[in-house]
Design a protein around this motif. Structure first.
Motif, PDB file in Angstrom:
ATOM      1  N   VAL A   6       0.844  -1.187   0.000  1.00 56.98           N
ATOM      2  CA  VAL A   6       0.000   0.000   0.000  1.00 56.98           C
ATOM      3  C   VAL A   6       0.878   1.235   0.000  1.00 56.98           C
ATOM      4  CG1 VAL A   6      -1.822   1.227   1.235  1.00 56.98           C
ATOM      5  CG2 VAL A   6      -1.761  -1.265   1.276  1.00 56.98           C
ATOM      6  N   SER A   7       0.553   2.204  -0.844  1.00 53.32           N
ATOM      7  CA  SER A   7       1.336   3.437  -0.909  1.00 53.32           C
ATOM      8  C   SER A   7       1.188   4.224   0.384  1.00 53.32           C
ATOM      9  CB  SER A   7       0.870   4.297  -2.082  1.00 53.32           C
ATOM     10  OG  SER A   7      -0.429   4.819  -1.832  1.00 53.32           O
ATOM     11  N   ALA A   8       2.142   5.107   0.624  1.00 55.80           N
ATOM     12  CA  ALA A   8       2.125   5.917   1.848  1.00 55.80           C
ATOM     13  C   ALA A   8       0.867   6.782   1.908  1.00 55.80           C
ATOM     14  CB  ALA A   8       3.375   6.783   1.911  1.00 55.80           C
ATOM     15  N   GLU A   9       0.474   7.327   0.768  1.00 58.87           N
ATOM     16  CA  GLU A   9      -0.728   8.172   0.733  1.00 58.87           C
ATOM     17  C   GLU A   9      -1.978   7.366   1.053  1.00 58.87           C
ATOM     18  OE1 GLU A   9      -3.157  11.163  -2.297  1.00 58.87           O
ATOM     19  OE2 GLU A   9      -1.285  10.222  -2.930  1.00 58.87           O
ATOM     20  N   THR A  10      -2.076   6.177   0.452  1.00 58.25           N
ATOM     21  CA  THR A  10      -3.224   5.312   0.740  1.00 58.25           C
ATOM     22  C   THR A  10      -3.230   4.895   2.191  1.00 58.25           C
ATOM     23  OG1 THR A  10      -3.265   4.462  -1.527  1.00 58.25           O
ATOM     24  CG2 THR A  10      -4.345   3.128   0.165  1.00 58.25           C
ATOM     25  N   MET A  11      -2.046   4.619   2.736  1.00 59.29           N
ATOM     26  CA  MET A  11      -1.938   4.224   4.133  1.00 59.29           C
ATOM     27  C   MET A  11      -2.465   5.321   5.055  1.00 59.29           C
ATOM     28  SD  MET A  11      -0.827   1.531   5.781  1.00 59.29           S
ATOM     29  CE  MET A  11       0.530   0.782   4.888  1.00 59.29           C
ATOM     30  N   ARG A  12      -2.108   6.553   4.774  1.00 59.75           N
ATOM     31  CA  ARG A  12      -2.589   7.674   5.589  1.00 59.75           C
ATOM     32  C   ARG A  12      -4.107   7.799   5.502  1.00 59.75           C
ATOM     33  NH1 ARG A  12       2.216  10.113   3.674  1.00 59.75           N
ATOM     34  NH2 ARG A  12       1.114  11.027   1.894  1.00 59.75           N
ATOM     35  N   THR A  13      -4.641   7.619   4.305  1.00 59.75           N
ATOM     36  CA  THR A  13      -6.092   7.696   4.117  1.00 59.75           C
ATOM     37  C   THR A  13      -6.803   6.604   4.894  1.00 59.75           C
ATOM     38  OG1 THR A  13      -5.840   8.653   1.904  1.00 59.75           O
ATOM     39  CG2 THR A  13      -7.954   7.614   2.419  1.00 59.75           C
ATOM     40  N   LEU A  14      -6.276   5.389   4.819  1.00 57.92           N
ATOM     41  CA  LEU A  14      -6.891   4.275   5.535  1.00 57.92           C
ATOM     42  C   LEU A  14      -6.815   4.486   7.045  1.00 57.92           C
ATOM     43  CD1 LEU A  14      -5.650   1.188   3.464  1.00 57.92           C
ATOM     44  CD2 LEU A  14      -7.846   2.400   3.316  1.00 57.92           C
ATOM     45  N   CYS A  15      -5.696   5.007   7.524  1.00 56.84           N
ATOM     46  CA  CYS A  15      -5.564   5.275   8.964  1.00 56.84           C
ATOM     47  C   CYS A  15      -6.572   6.329   9.415  1.00 56.84           C
ATOM     48  CB  CYS A  15      -4.141   5.717   9.291  1.00 56.84           C
ATOM     49  SG  CYS A  15      -2.919   4.385   9.263  1.00 56.84           S
ATOM     50  N   ASP A  16      -6.770   7.355   8.580  1.00 51.26           N
ATOM     51  CA  ASP A  16      -7.765   8.387   8.908  1.00 51.26           C
ATOM     52  C   ASP A  16      -9.163   7.776   8.984  1.00 51.26           C
ATOM     53  OD1 ASP A  16      -5.840  10.332   9.014  1.00 51.26           O
ATOM     54  OD2 ASP A  16      -6.221  11.103   6.990  1.00 51.26           O
ATOM     55  N   ILE A  17      -9.469   6.893   8.035  1.00 55.94           N
ATOM     56  CA  ILE A  17     -10.774   6.226   8.038  1.00 55.94           C
ATOM     57  C   ILE A  17     -10.958   5.420   9.318  1.00 55.94           C
ATOM     58  CG2 ILE A  17     -12.135   4.383   6.944  1.00 55.94           C
ATOM     59  CD1 ILE A  17     -10.978   5.323   4.249  1.00 55.94           C
ATOM     60  N   LEU A  18      -9.926   4.692   9.709  1.00 57.61           N
ATOM     61  CA  LEU A  18     -10.017   3.844  10.907  1.00 57.61           C
ATOM     62  C   LEU A  18     -10.127   4.684  12.176  1.00 57.61           C
ATOM     63  CD1 LEU A  18      -7.425   1.073   9.969  1.00 57.61           C
ATOM     64  CD2 LEU A  18      -9.923   0.944   9.866  1.00 57.61           C
ATOM     65  N   GLU A  19      -9.412   5.797  12.227  1.00 57.02           N
ATOM     66  CA  GLU A  19      -9.522   6.674  13.399  1.00 57.02           C
ATOM     67  C   GLU A  19     -10.907   7.313  13.465  1.00 57.02           C
ATOM     68  OE1 GLU A  19      -7.614   6.886  15.832  1.00 57.02           O
ATOM     69  OE2 GLU A  19      -5.652   6.172  15.145  1.00 57.02           O
ATOM     70  N   ASP A  20     -11.455   7.688  12.308  1.00 60.24           N
ATOM     71  CA  ASP A  20     -12.811   8.251  12.277  1.00 60.24           C
ATOM     72  C   ASP A  20     -13.834   7.212  12.729  1.00 60.24           C
ATOM     73  OD1 ASP A  20     -11.876  10.667  11.392  1.00 60.24           O
ATOM     74  OD2 ASP A  20     -12.367  10.335   9.276  1.00 60.24           O
ATOM     75  N   ARG A  21     -13.647   5.952  12.308  1.00 66.51           N
ATOM     76  CA  ARG A  21     -14.528   4.866  12.764  1.00 66.51           C
ATOM     77  C   ARG A  21     -14.499   4.762  14.279  1.00 66.51           C
ATOM     78  NH1 ARG A  21     -13.039  -0.051  12.150  1.00 66.51           N
ATOM     79  NH2 ARG A  21     -15.129  -0.953  12.314  1.00 66.51           N
ATOM     80  N   ALA A  22     -13.302   4.798  14.840  1.00 69.20           N
ATOM     81  CA  ALA A  22     -13.171   4.676  16.290  1.00 69.20           C
ATOM     82  C   ALA A  22     -13.903   5.812  17.005  1.00 69.20           C
ATOM     83  CB  ALA A  22     -11.693   4.665  16.679  1.00 69.20           C
ATOM     84  N   ASP A  23     -13.714   7.029  16.523  1.00 69.59           N
ATOM     85  CA  ASP A  23     -14.377   8.186  17.141  1.00 69.59           C
ATOM     86  C   ASP A  23     -15.892   8.054  17.062  1.00 69.59           C
ATOM     87  OD1 ASP A  23     -11.937   9.314  17.749  1.00 69.59           O
ATOM     88  OD2 ASP A  23     -11.911  10.643  15.993  1.00 69.59           O
ATOM     89  N   PHE A  24     -16.377   7.598  15.916  1.00 73.41           N
ATOM     90  CA  PHE A  24     -17.829   7.492  15.743  1.00 73.41           C
ATOM     91  C   PHE A  24     -18.405   6.428  16.670  1.00 73.41           C
ATOM     92  CE2 PHE A  24     -21.907   7.072  13.734  1.00 73.41           C
ATOM     93  CZ  PHE A  24     -22.142   8.305  13.157  1.00 73.41           C
ATOM     94  N   TYR A  25     -17.731   5.290  16.768  1.00 68.75           N
ATOM     95  CA  TYR A  25     -18.219   4.239  17.653  1.00 68.75           C
ATOM     96  C   TYR A  25     -18.198   4.684  19.117  1.00 68.75           C
ATOM     97  CZ  TYR A  25     -18.947   0.455  14.321  1.00 68.75           C
ATOM     98  OH  TYR A  25     -19.456  -0.341  13.313  1.00 68.75           O
ATOM     99  N   LEU A  26     -17.191   5.447  19.500  1.00 71.68           N
ATOM    100  CA  LEU A  26     -17.149   5.937  20.875  1.00 71.68           C
ATOM    101  C   LEU A  26     -18.291   6.917  21.142  1.00 71.68           C
ATOM    102  CD1 LEU A  26     -13.327   6.458  21.505  1.00 71.68           C
ATOM    103  CD2 LEU A  26     -14.815   4.669  22.435  1.00 71.68           C
ATOM    104  N   MET A  27     -18.619   7.731  20.146  1.00 74.06           N
ATOM    105  CA  MET A  27     -19.758   8.638  20.292  1.00 74.06           C
ATOM    106  C   MET A  27     -21.043   7.842  20.493  1.00 74.06           C
ATOM    107  SD  MET A  27     -21.350  11.427  17.608  1.00 74.06           S
ATOM    108  CE  MET A  27     -21.937  10.128  16.511  1.00 74.06           C
ATOM    109  N   LEU A  28     -21.254   6.820  19.663  1.00 71.10           N
ATOM    110  CA  LEU A  28     -22.453   5.995  19.800  1.00 71.10           C
ATOM    111  C   LEU A  28     -22.485   5.286  21.145  1.00 71.10           C
ATOM    112  CD1 LEU A  28     -22.730   4.341  16.256  1.00 71.10           C
ATOM    113  CD2 LEU A  28     -24.063   6.252  17.155  1.00 71.10           C
ATOM    114  N   ALA A  29     -21.343   4.763  21.576  1.00 68.10           N
ATOM    115  CA  ALA A  29     -21.273   4.052  22.854  1.00 68.10           C
ATOM    116  C   ALA A  29     -21.711   4.956  24.000  1.00 68.10           C
ATOM    117  CB  ALA A  29     -19.855   3.538  23.092  1.00 68.10           C
TER     118      ALA A  29
END
Length: 245
Positions: A6-29
């Motif tokens: 995975v390219s560095a740019e794609t890696m950063r994008t995927l990490c942002d997606i995963l961090e956003d997922r975590a934040d959203f789930y914590l909000m719902l929790a």
């Protein structure tokens, strides 16, 4: 499977997606854990919900419910929401003899026990990931708040694995997330939603339920997309053996 580079740019994008997922789930929790404080209500009222617009009708409808309630908030809003939460999710009231505590055991265990087999199953899954509940919350591991928090934890761990270059472990964590959503959350959340919608009198927590339902479905699609970027789902040893046979 073969994990792709995975390219560095794609890696950063995927990490942002995963961090956003975590934040959203914590909000719902947080919505299901306990009644909201005044500070939380004020913060939600000032939230820019356009950031959450995904084009998903349930999520959009849910945030619209929340916006409408908080736009008209007044000195009694916190009390109204706290009463609604306590009556429904706190188990203070029942609907035709059924309680709506957001705990998988209440909906899946035939005995209706708070600490039934779903609690044991959730506890086992947490232990497999070296996790356990901290403190004495008075709620079982199969409570929806903890299940959503677990998904947030897996997402942050997957992001950390990607940053360290362990793409295979990140993919494995995402597959675990898919399985947990399907088997440990969606196996009972629809029953909770249906019962809660019969009990709730105001639209705030109706919106929370809509957002939760829409996001769980959307997240399964998101996980598929992220795994596709990584090369697909990892093959476990058992699958490899069967394929070889």
């Amino acid at each position: 499977m073969t994990i792709t580079k995975v390219s560095a740019e794609t890696m950063r994008t995927l990490c942002d997606i995963l961090e956003d997922r975590a934040d959203f789930y914590l909000m719902l929790a947080g919505f299901y854990f306990k009644p909201l404080t005044q500070d939380q209500i004020d913060a939600l009222a000032e939230q820019d919900y356009t950031a959450y617009i995904e084009g998903d009708s349930l999520i959009d409808e849910g945030f619209d419910d929340i916006r409408r309630v908080l736009r008209k908030r007044h000195t009694g809003t916190r009390r109204i929401l706290a009463t609604e939460w306590t009556s429904t999710f706190g188990g203070a009231e029942a609907y035709k003899g059924r309680y709506c505590v957001p705990n998988a055991s209440v909906f899946l265990d035939k005995s209706g026990s708070t600490y039934g087999w779903p609690r044991n199953a959730a506890s086992r899954i947490y232990r497999e990931h070296s996790l356990r509940l901290q403190g004495n919350s008075g709620m079982p591991e199969s409570h929806l708040s903890f299940e959503l928090e677990f998904l947030a934890t897996l997402s942050r761990e997957a992001a950390a694995c990607l940053r360290s270059g362990d793409t295979a472990e990140a993919a494995a964590l995402l597959v675990d997330s898919q399985t947990f959503i399907r088997e440990s959350v969606l196996s009972w959340f629809p029953a909770l939603r249906d019962l809660a919608l019969r009990m709730l009198k105001t639209r705030f927590y109706r919106g929370v339920l809509r957002i939760t339902e829409g996001y769980l479905d959307l997240d399964l699609e998101t996980l598929e997309d992220v795994l596709a970027e990584l090369g697909g789902a990892p093959i476990c040893p058992a699958e490899t053996t069967e394929a070889a046979a």
